[in-house]
Write a protein that holds these residues in place. Sequence first.
Motif, PDB file in Angstrom:
ATOM      1  N   THR A   1     -38.854   9.483  43.929  1.00 58.17           N
ATOM      2  CA  THR A   1     -38.021  10.594  43.468  1.00 58.17           C
ATOM      3  C   THR A   1     -38.418  10.949  42.038  1.00 58.17           C
ATOM      4  O   THR A   1     -38.606  10.068  41.201  1.00 58.17           O
ATOM      5  CB  THR A   1     -36.530  10.199  43.502  1.00 58.17           C
ATOM      6  OG1 THR A   1     -36.203   9.811  44.834  1.00 58.17           O
ATOM      7  CG2 THR A   1     -35.641  11.353  43.063  1.00 58.17           C
TER       8      THR A   1
ATOM      9  N   ASN B   1     -27.525  12.577  50.521  1.00 60.54           N
ATOM     10  CA  ASN B   1     -28.796  12.459  51.243  1.00 60.54           C
ATOM     11  C   ASN B   1     -28.854  11.178  52.053  1.00 60.54           C
ATOM     12  O   ASN B   1     -29.441  11.128  53.137  1.00 60.54           O
ATOM     13  CB  ASN B   1     -29.965  12.507  50.260  1.00 60.54           C
ATOM     14  CG  ASN B   1     -30.083  13.858  49.568  1.00 60.54           C
ATOM     15  OD1 ASN B   1     -29.665  14.876  50.135  1.00 60.54           O
ATOM     16  ND2 ASN B   1     -30.624  13.878  48.360  1.00 60.54           N
ATOM     17  N   TYR B   2     -28.238  10.131  51.498  1.00 58.27           N
ATOM     18  CA  TYR B   2     -28.225   8.825  52.167  1.00 58.27           C
ATOM     19  C   TYR B   2     -27.565   8.921  53.536  1.00 58.27           C
ATOM     20  O   TYR B   2     -28.020   8.307  54.507  1.00 58.27           O
ATOM     21  CB  TYR B   2     -27.482   7.829  51.265  1.00 58.27           C
ATOM     22  CG  TYR B   2     -27.321   6.442  51.828  1.00 58.27           C
ATOM     23  CD1 TYR B   2     -28.405   5.582  51.959  1.00 58.27           C
ATOM     24  CD2 TYR B   2     -26.069   5.967  52.212  1.00 58.27           C
ATOM     25  CE1 TYR B   2     -28.252   4.297  52.454  1.00 58.27           C
ATOM     26  CE2 TYR B   2     -25.899   4.682  52.712  1.00 58.27           C
ATOM     27  CZ  TYR B   2     -26.997   3.851  52.826  1.00 58.27           C
ATOM     28  OH  TYR B   2     -26.832   2.586  53.313  1.00 58.27           O
TER      29      TYR B   2
ATOM     30  N   ASP C   1     -27.303  11.752  55.249  1.00 54.69           N
ATOM     31  CA  ASP C   1     -27.862  12.853  56.045  1.00 54.69           C
ATOM     32  C   ASP C   1     -28.438  12.361  57.358  1.00 54.69           C
ATOM     33  O   ASP C   1     -28.365  13.036  58.396  1.00 54.69           O
ATOM     34  CB  ASP C   1     -28.952  13.583  55.240  1.00 54.69           C
ATOM     35  CG  ASP C   1     -28.369  14.748  54.450  1.00 54.69           C
ATOM     36  OD1 ASP C   1     -27.196  15.095  54.698  1.00 54.69           O
ATOM     37  OD2 ASP C   1     -29.085  15.300  53.598  1.00 54.69           O
TER      38      ASP C   1
ATOM     39  N   SER D   1     -25.578  13.418  44.897  1.00 54.15           N
ATOM     40  CA  SER D   1     -26.634  13.971  45.765  1.00 54.15           C
ATOM     41  C   SER D   1     -27.330  12.860  46.528  1.00 54.15           C
ATOM     42  O   SER D   1     -27.654  13.000  47.716  1.00 54.15           O
ATOM     43  CB  SER D   1     -27.656  14.735  44.904  1.00 54.15           C
ATOM     44  OG  SER D   1     -27.038  15.777  44.212  1.00 54.15           O
ATOM     45  N   TYR D   2     -27.521  11.744  45.834  1.00 53.10           N
ATOM     46  CA  TYR D   2     -28.192  10.611  46.469  1.00 53.10           C
ATOM     47  C   TYR D   2     -27.387  10.107  47.667  1.00 53.10           C
ATOM     48  O   TYR D   2     -27.937   9.866  48.750  1.00 53.10           O
ATOM     49  CB  TYR D   2     -28.373   9.494  45.439  1.00 53.10           C
ATOM     50  CG  TYR D   2     -28.852   8.188  46.041  1.00 53.10           C
ATOM     51  CD1 TYR D   2     -30.190   8.008  46.362  1.00 53.10           C
ATOM     52  CD2 TYR D   2     -27.955   7.158  46.307  1.00 53.10           C
ATOM     53  CE1 TYR D   2     -30.626   6.816  46.918  1.00 53.10           C
ATOM     54  CE2 TYR D   2     -28.384   5.971  46.863  1.00 53.10           C
ATOM     55  CZ  TYR D   2     -29.718   5.808  47.165  1.00 53.10           C
ATOM     56  OH  TYR D   2     -30.144   4.638  47.726  1.00 53.10           O
TER      57      TYR D   2
END
Length: 943
Positions: free
Chosen positions: A365, A382-383, A385, A378-379
Amino acid sequence: MNTINWANYDSKEFENFCNALLTFEVSKRVKPFSAPGRDGGIDASYTGEYDGMEGSWRFQFKFHQVVRKQGFHQLKRDVIYEVAKLKGEDFFVLMTNVELLPQELAELESTFESYKHNNSLTTKILIWEGAKLHNLFLRHPLLSIWMDEGFETAQLQEYQVFFKKGLEATDFVPNTLSNDFIGRDNGLSELANFLDSDKKIALVEGEAGIGKTRLIIEFFKKYVDTTAEWKPLVLASKNIDFDRIRNSLSLKGNFIILVDDAHGYDSNSIADLKKLAEISKGKIKLLLTARSMEASKSLQGIREFDHDDILKVNLTTLDRQETKAAFKTYLEKGTYWHHIRELIDISYGRPVLIVAILRAVFSNTRIETIRQNDFLKSYVANYFDEFHLELGKMASISKLRSKLLLENIALIEPFNFDDQHIIEKLSSLHEMARPEIILALKLLKDYGFVSGRYEQSIRPDYYSDIILENINATAASNYIMSFAAQLDNIIINLSSVDEGDSGKGLLLNNTLNEYVGWIAVIDDPTITIEMKISIIGRILHTVGRIVFVKPEIAKRAVDLYLDNIVKDSHPVRIEFEANLKYPNYFTEPLGNKITSILSSLLSFPEFYGFVFDKIFKLYELSKNSKLSRIYSYSKKDVVENFKLNRQFYFIRRLKHRPEDNVANYFLIREILKQMLVLDFTVYEPSATDRDSLSITRYALPRSESVRMLRLETIHLFIYYYQLSVLSEYKLETLKAILDIVRGIFASHRNPKTYQNNSEIAQVLDFLEKNATDFELLEQKEVLERLSHFIKWNISSEFIPQITLIKDLLKPKNLAEHLSQLFSNSVILSLKGYDMRNYIAEECDNIVGTFNEQELAVAMRKFLEPHPYPPHYFWEFLRNLLQKHTQYAIYFHDYLFEIKSPLYYQYASGILSTLYFEKTYKKNIGAVLINWKFWILGRQIMLS
């Protein structure tokens, strides 16, 4: 479990049993080899001393689920095979579930010896066959739980088993427990000293993701695993069988039990575990972890004066040097090391953020992305997702609906993902089919987003907090209504979000305020009144459970209830009136829930005034004397070492303006009486048997706070006795004052008799001061109690004063003489004397001294205050009728003439007796006329 039926187990479970047995029986330094590798087929090894023998040891496990004879032949082949694999060990131990006869054991040993010599070995063989294993099994009762409940599912587990997933995880998996341990030297040192101290409990507290569990793991590895004295265990279930645990830890060894996330356990369970540690005499210690905001909740059931014996380790963020060290191990040789200052700033010293940043770094990243303020949000998004995408692919569920479902799961966790009731609720709320909900829960488990055996939860906790940060308060309040059974989890999870929300702490308050607000407004016309009342009942029940977490919300619920109880057509008003008219119309009245909430609010000094005001308002509306129980003694007084702060507030608030609540004196009197009891009983669910009730009797100690409260209560009672506006309550108040002395004498049943002569002196001084002003019934009550005091062997120092009070109470007129003549004090003093003769003599003496009118007037004055005539008065009246008839007739006529209510009570008896007397049969006409008078008198009474 007293025996092991090996038919119910397999080779893997036998291997677990053998490894655990060797740890207990031989040494913690026994090294197991459960996976294939360079160990050459060895199952366990050890170098050291056991049972007087020292050297190198090789252990081999042989599990044969066959008939015994066949098992023996297989073992013979096993021995031959294993001899060839020996590498010069001093001892070879063959462990098998097969039970062998003595001659079979001898044959196996002979086979081993012959093949050993062929290989030029000096190794000695020991065979631990089925019977030997069973004897060793009985020496270590903890094995019983593991064999019965499963090594990976038992309520007590080894920490390596319970945290296996985290311990085996790679460095940057969110729930990893295998990453490098940095800093926390003070915490480790305090826990190390805890092992050698007299303290029974240590509490590690801190916010979610701060590293509480990681500190414990390091402590176990560094200090507990390296000592032979202590065995670390983890409490893995909230359904605790205390008897089973106590028996399992009763014999050999010392145990330190970790209760991870103790804030999720009932505080009484923690208190009972502490008792278990106390009775173990130093063999058991407790180690708790809890989030900062919830830490105190886990200790509520422990007595306040025991809190000093609890080691408290408060974890905060890592300092900059420690944070730098955490990054250095992984980044020192890479390009990201140039940005170390920024990474330290971004991480805020939180271990969970450090792991997330490192995971992002090793996923390539860009540093610009990591620099963003909402990087972690955000992390985490995304984790998860991967979960949303997979659920959408397999069940065609949109990402929005999947996120809402995940929010709901994060709100109510931890829970059993196989719970069909919860699955049904989730299905209904999110309009998804049950198989879709089951699939979603399965994906969360399969992809490692959650952990736990009995109950699953998102790990780390901090990720769950981020999921819930943007949950809608209305949606959350709806979830509370639907998932009442998970209320404790909801409160803890929302509190944790507030804790990490830069001190704003609004989410939980907003959610609960909206939820409680439904008390005032339930405007759905499709819902019946009964259903609305039921909903309000559920809200109040919920509020009752969160009082200790959110007392302000409980206060608002009480206010809303009282505001709406006066509004016509409101469900609260309708329910209230129905209960007044038809008691028990509703199985659990809303008023009872409000009373319970008020009682809980008394745990907070800042709400003492609020509770004081509201109970009087409630009493004015309901006249419910049960409100007095709010101030009665309870287990919380035991926990607080009888400081009695709430009771002192009530007393001193009354003393400040005692006349303000005169209209509610009945309630005041009942509360003051509650405060004067010297023992009380607590009923609560048994800690060891969920189907049983635990009944415990507590005695108030002879402490300064108890003595002071009782003296102030006595002063208040005396004050209220003297108020002219409360004259109708004088007798009941006097009884309460006299009962103080009785209570002191009754305390001899307690382990320690309560002794306070100053209280007895206060009561006797009051009696002496007011003796000449007591009414008839008061005189009778005082004399009877004084007789009992003497009978109970009151201290000799009080005898002269009692004698003086009795002298002051000597009859001053005939009415008082009659009152005392029939009192229990006289009856007790004449024990063994013929009462009939005594009454006859007294009757003759009175008639010889007083005329008919004087006696009739005195009898009326004596009888009128009595709800029922004294027992021996009838004997007195019978003597009048038989021997002094004119006095009886005059009494009858006198009552009739003044239209006394007593006429209805006594006239019929007098006239019927006269009717059957021979002397008056000839005067039947006059008697009948008097009967007409009696009928007329009855009409007077009825009118």
